[in-house]
Design a protein around this motif. Structure first.
Motif, PDB file in Angstrom:
ATOM      1  N   LYS A  17      20.585  -3.331 -16.570  1.00  0.00           N
ATOM      2  CA  LYS A  17      19.937  -2.253 -15.803  1.00  0.00           C
ATOM      3  C   LYS A  17      20.744  -0.969 -15.857  1.00  0.00           C
ATOM      4  N   LEU A  18      22.057  -1.092 -15.867  1.00  0.00           N
ATOM      5  CA  LEU A  18      22.900   0.105 -15.953  1.00  0.00           C
ATOM      6  C   LEU A  18      22.703   0.815 -17.286  1.00  0.00           C
ATOM      7  N   LYS A  19      22.625   0.035 -18.360  1.00  0.00           N
ATOM      8  CA  LYS A  19      22.392   0.622 -19.689  1.00  0.00           C
ATOM      9  C   LYS A  19      21.007   1.266 -19.749  1.00  0.00           C
ATOM     10  N   LEU A  20      20.026   0.583 -19.178  1.00  0.00           N
ATOM     11  CA  LEU A  20      18.662   1.098 -19.204  1.00  0.00           C
ATOM     12  C   LEU A  20      18.534   2.391 -18.405  1.00  0.00           C
ATOM     13  N   CYS A  21      19.172   2.434 -17.251  1.00  0.00           N
ATOM     14  CA  CYS A  21      19.073   3.649 -16.427  1.00  0.00           C
ATOM     15  C   CYS A  21      19.773   4.826 -17.094  1.00  0.00           C
TER      16      CYS A  21
ATOM     17  N   ALA B 118      19.273  10.109 -19.686  1.00  0.00           N
ATOM     18  CA  ALA B 118      19.461  11.001 -20.834  1.00  0.00           C
ATOM     19  C   ALA B 118      18.132  11.587 -21.319  1.00  0.00           C
ATOM     20  N   LYS B 119      17.055  10.834 -21.179  1.00  0.00           N
ATOM     21  CA  LYS B 119      15.738  11.313 -21.628  1.00  0.00           C
ATOM     22  C   LYS B 119      15.028  12.130 -20.551  1.00  0.00           C
ATOM     23  N   GLY B 120      15.626  12.268 -19.357  1.00  0.00           N
ATOM     24  CA  GLY B 120      15.001  13.039 -18.284  1.00  0.00           C
ATOM     25  C   GLY B 120      13.866  12.323 -17.590  1.00  0.00           C
ATOM     26  N   MET B 121      13.802  10.994 -17.725  1.00  0.00           N
ATOM     27  CA  MET B 121      12.754  10.201 -17.064  1.00  0.00           C
ATOM     28  C   MET B 121      13.259   9.803 -15.675  1.00  0.00           C
ATOM     29  N   MET B 122      13.199  10.777 -14.732  1.00  0.00           N
ATOM     30  CA  MET B 122      13.853  10.614 -13.446  1.00  0.00           C
ATOM     31  C   MET B 122      13.260   9.479 -12.608  1.00  0.00           C
ATOM     32  N   GLU B 123      11.956   9.346 -12.626  1.00  0.00           N
ATOM     33  CA  GLU B 123      11.342   8.311 -11.792  1.00  0.00           C
ATOM     34  C   GLU B 123      11.718   6.918 -12.280  1.00  0.00           C
ATOM     35  N   ASP B 124      11.691   6.699 -13.595  1.00  0.00           N
ATOM     36  CA  ASP B 124      12.112   5.406 -14.138  1.00  0.00           C
ATOM     37  C   ASP B 124      13.601   5.177 -13.907  1.00  0.00           C
ATOM     38  N   PHE B 125      14.379   6.237 -14.040  1.00  0.00           N
ATOM     39  CA  PHE B 125      15.817   6.147 -13.775  1.00  0.00           C
ATOM     40  C   PHE B 125      16.086   5.693 -12.344  1.00  0.00           C
ATOM     41  N   VAL B 126      15.388   6.302 -11.386  1.00  0.00           N
ATOM     42  CA  VAL B 126      15.578   5.950  -9.973  1.00  0.00           C
ATOM     43  C   VAL B 126      15.118   4.529  -9.696  1.00  0.00           C
TER      44      VAL B 126
ATOM     45  N   THR C 253      14.957   2.034 -11.588  1.00  0.00           N
ATOM     46  CA  THR C 253      15.779   1.014 -12.245  1.00  0.00           C
ATOM     47  C   THR C 253      17.095   0.785 -11.516  1.00  0.00           C
ATOM     48  N   ILE C 254      17.774   1.863 -11.131  1.00  0.00           N
ATOM     49  CA  ILE C 254      19.145   1.726 -10.628  1.00  0.00           C
ATOM     50  C   ILE C 254      19.230   1.737  -9.103  1.00  0.00           C
ATOM     51  N   LEU C 255      18.236   2.280  -8.419  1.00  0.00           N
ATOM     52  CA  LEU C 255      18.325   2.411  -6.959  1.00  0.00           C
ATOM     53  C   LEU C 255      18.538   1.074  -6.247  1.00  0.00           C
ATOM     54  N   PRO C 256      17.780   0.008  -6.554  1.00  0.00           N
ATOM     55  CA  PRO C 256      18.013  -1.258  -5.836  1.00  0.00           C
ATOM     56  C   PRO C 256      19.434  -1.791  -6.017  1.00  0.00           C
ATOM     57  N   LEU C 257      19.989  -1.640  -7.229  1.00  0.00           N
ATOM     58  CA  LEU C 257      21.352  -2.124  -7.466  1.00  0.00           C
ATOM     59  C   LEU C 257      22.381  -1.312  -6.689  1.00  0.00           C
ATOM     60  N   VAL C 258      22.207   0.007  -6.657  1.00  0.00           N
ATOM     61  CA  VAL C 258      23.139   0.865  -5.920  1.00  0.00           C
ATOM     62  C   VAL C 258      23.063   0.569  -4.426  1.00  0.00           C
ATOM     63  N   GLN C 259      21.857   0.432  -3.906  1.00  0.00           N
ATOM     64  CA  GLN C 259      21.706   0.135  -2.480  1.00  0.00           C
ATOM     65  C   GLN C 259      22.359  -1.192  -2.116  1.00  0.00           C
ATOM     66  N   GLU C 260      22.103  -2.225  -2.904  1.00  0.00           N
ATOM     67  CA  GLU C 260      22.670  -3.539  -2.602  1.00  0.00           C
ATOM     68  C   GLU C 260      24.193  -3.508  -2.694  1.00  0.00           C
TER      69      GLU C 260
ATOM     70  N   GLN D  20      30.608   6.891 -10.177  1.00  0.00           N
ATOM     71  CA  GLN D  20      30.570   7.942  -9.153  1.00  0.00           C
ATOM     72  C   GLN D  20      29.620   9.058  -9.562  1.00  0.00           C
ATOM     73  N   ASP D  21      29.702   9.457 -10.836  1.00  0.00           N
ATOM     74  CA  ASP D  21      28.761  10.465 -11.349  1.00  0.00           C
ATOM     75  C   ASP D  21      27.328   9.944 -11.316  1.00  0.00           C
ATOM     76  N   LEU D  22      27.177   8.633 -11.556  1.00  0.00           N
ATOM     77  CA  LEU D  22      25.842   8.037 -11.510  1.00  0.00           C
ATOM     78  C   LEU D  22      25.246   8.147 -10.102  1.00  0.00           C
ATOM     79  N   ILE D  23      26.067   7.927  -9.077  1.00  0.00           N
ATOM     80  CA  ILE D  23      25.582   8.035  -7.697  1.00  0.00           C
ATOM     81  C   ILE D  23      25.122   9.468  -7.403  1.00  0.00           C
ATOM     82  N   ILE D  24      25.909  10.453  -7.837  1.00  0.00           N
ATOM     83  CA  ILE D  24      25.547  11.854  -7.593  1.00  0.00           C
ATOM     84  C   ILE D  24      24.252  12.202  -8.320  1.00  0.00           C
ATOM     85  N   ASP D  25      24.127  11.762  -9.573  1.00  0.00           N
ATOM     86  CA  ASP D  25      22.889  12.019 -10.325  1.00  0.00           C
ATOM     87  C   ASP D  25      21.696  11.322  -9.675  1.00  0.00           C
ATOM     88  N   LEU D  26      21.927  10.134  -9.128  1.00  0.00           N
ATOM     89  CA  LEU D  26      20.850   9.419  -8.448  1.00  0.00           C
ATOM     90  C   LEU D  26      20.384  10.187  -7.213  1.00  0.00           C
ATOM     91  N   CYS D  27      21.311  10.715  -6.451  1.00  0.00           N
ATOM     92  CA  CYS D  27      20.935  11.501  -5.257  1.00  0.00           C
ATOM     93  C   CYS D  27      20.174  12.758  -5.652  1.00  0.00           C
TER      94      CYS D  27
END
Length: 465
Positions: free
Chosen positions: A68-72, A77-85, A87-94, A204-211
């Motif tokens: 999931k980290l690789k996929l996000c 990188a492709k600017g697909m923000m909704e798919d990015f969120v 994919t990675i949001l449940p893992l970051v929250q948990e 850490q950068d991933l968290i900021i980009d996610l927000c």
């Protein structure tokens, strides 16, 4: 799609996570991001609703954190923000929830039933010989506490065993106890999906980009939850610059949502860092009323901030919110009246006469509450003068000139001490408004061409000895 060689390799190593990651990296190097996405995405037959029903499915390769980290990262990188969120949001929250609860990755050994019986026996056994025959043994308070806990745990296990036995007999099944009294059991704590989420610089950068992505998708509450958990659990790991960046994002989203429960601490920190920023204070006083919805002072201060910026419509809105909560307050009626009077001078206002009447109504209400005080009369005269009703202004200025106001003590702040020199420096008449009224009255006379009346008013009320 990938070539035949890759297809055959995937058939042999279908559940191998490292093989998929390496192949995805090769596809990305060849600018085949879409094929890499299809390689790392769950199969089309995957049913998300049955994930918890099938233990084998819950351990599938597409649920691996590395996948999931690789996929996000590809989505980002492709600017697909909704798919990015998504994919990675449940893992970051948990992962953040596990970190915030302070759960360590460790194994804890449960006590066997024989050990529990031994603890209880140590306290309950009575002496059978000697001087202390028939009395309980001498034990420490710690042993007594352990024995009490062991007794409760044994009772709980016995009750659970009886429940299972009754359920089995009711279902017509043979009852077989599965006790493992002499076997040691191990209890594993859950490992976070993203290890070192708060310590690794890339994550850490991933968290900021996610927000930021959540903000762009207007999913403010989810972003504020993440920021709150990161600042709570990662303040020892996150660099100061990145913490400031998260607080700025939190303050901005709290401003959008008017939800002080999530973003108030971020806004408070921003104000402490930038005490001379009007923007920071405006944001603070916009969110503060939502934290204490029935608190008058922050609402009034917010109105004052808009007044300073000449946003009289916004100021009137804030003052009217305070008026709903405290309609008989003289200051609030004065603020509403002055805001509406100032609003009438705007070029875009359609119903100026109605707005003037409403403003004067609040000022007359202030006059009633202040019992026809000199200050209330002056305020009405000044409002009439401001909108060009000079005839009414003259009458109220003359009423002010006919009164003399006594000096009132100036309120002190808590724990504020004034020395006698400061108090003696105040001149008599600092609460009297006759000079201000006389000066304004002379301006009206001079504009109308009555120069003699203007000079006479100044001579009578504005002459210094």
């Amino acid at each position: 799609m990938v070539d035949n060689g890759c297809d055959s390799a995937l058939e042999r190593l279908e559940n191998n996570v490292d093989a998929r990651l390496n192949l995805a990296s090769l596809l990305i190097e060849d600018s085949k991001e879409d094929e890499a996405i299809s390689l790392l995405s769950p199969p089309q037959s995957f049913d998300l609703q049955n994930i918890n029903k099938n233990s084998d499915t819950s351990k599938s390769w597409w649920l691996n954190g590395k996948i999931k980290l690789k996929l996000c990262n590809i989505y980002r990188a492709k600017g697909m923000m909704e798919d990015f969120v998504n994919t990675i949001l449940p893992l970051v929250q948990e992962s953040l929830y596990i970190e915030s609860l302070g759960i360590k990755i460790k194994v804890r050994r449960r006590l066997r039933d024989s050990d529990l019986f031994e603890r209880v026996k140590k306290v309950d056994d009575r002496q059978t010989d000697g001087v202390f025959c028939g009395s309980r043994p001498m034990v420490t308070a710690a042993d007594r506490l352990k024995a009490s806990r062991a007794r409760k745990l044994l009772q709980k296990k016995a009750a659970l065993k009886e429940e299972k036995k009754a359920a089995a007999l009711a279902a017509g099944l043979d009852w077989h106890s599965d006790d493992a009294n002499d076997e040691s059991e191990e209890e594993h704590f859950k490992e976070p999906p993203l290890v070192n989420l708060l310590k690794d610089e890339e994550q850490q950068d991933l968290i900021i980009d996610l927000c930021k992505a959540l903000e762009s998708l207007e999913r403010y509450y989810e972003a504020l939850d993440i920021i709150k958990l990161v600042l709570k659990s990662g303040h020892n790991f996150f660099p100061v610059e990145k913490q400031q960046q998260l607080r700025s994002l939190g303050a901005q989203m709290a401003y959008y949502t008017m939800d002080s429960k999530h973003g108030f601490d971020c806004i408070k920190h921003i104000v402490q860092q930038h005490p001379y920023s009007i923007t920071a204070w405006n944001c603070y006083y916009k969110v503060l009323p939502s934290k204490h919805k029935d608190c008058i002072p922050p609402i009034v201060i917010s109105g004052h901030q808009f007044t300073v910026l000449s946003h009289h419509q916004d100021a009137a809105r804030e003052y009217l919110e305070a008026y709903k909560l405290l309609p008989e307050n003289p200051l609030i009626n004065l603020c509403v009246g002055t805001a509406l009077i100032n609003l009438t001078l705007g070029l875009r206002l359609q119903n100026k006469h109605q707005c003037i009447a409403q403003g004067l109504a609040f000022l007359y209400n202030n006059l009633r509450l202040c019992e026809n005080s000199q200050e209330a009369l002056y305020n009405i005269g000044r409002a009439c003068h401001h909108v060009g009703l000079v005839t009414l202004a003259v009458s109220y200025y003359e009423k002010v000139l006919a009164m003399k106001e006594k000096d009132h003590p100036i309120p002190k702040l808590p724990n504020e001490n004034w020395d006698h020199a400061v108090e003696n420096h105040k001149k008599d008449g600092y609460c009297d408004l006759r000079r201000e009224a006389a000066f304004n009255l002379h301006l009206i006379y001079r504009k109308c061409g009555a120069m003699d009346l203007a000079r006479q008013v100044l001579k009578d009320h504005c002459t210094f000895d």
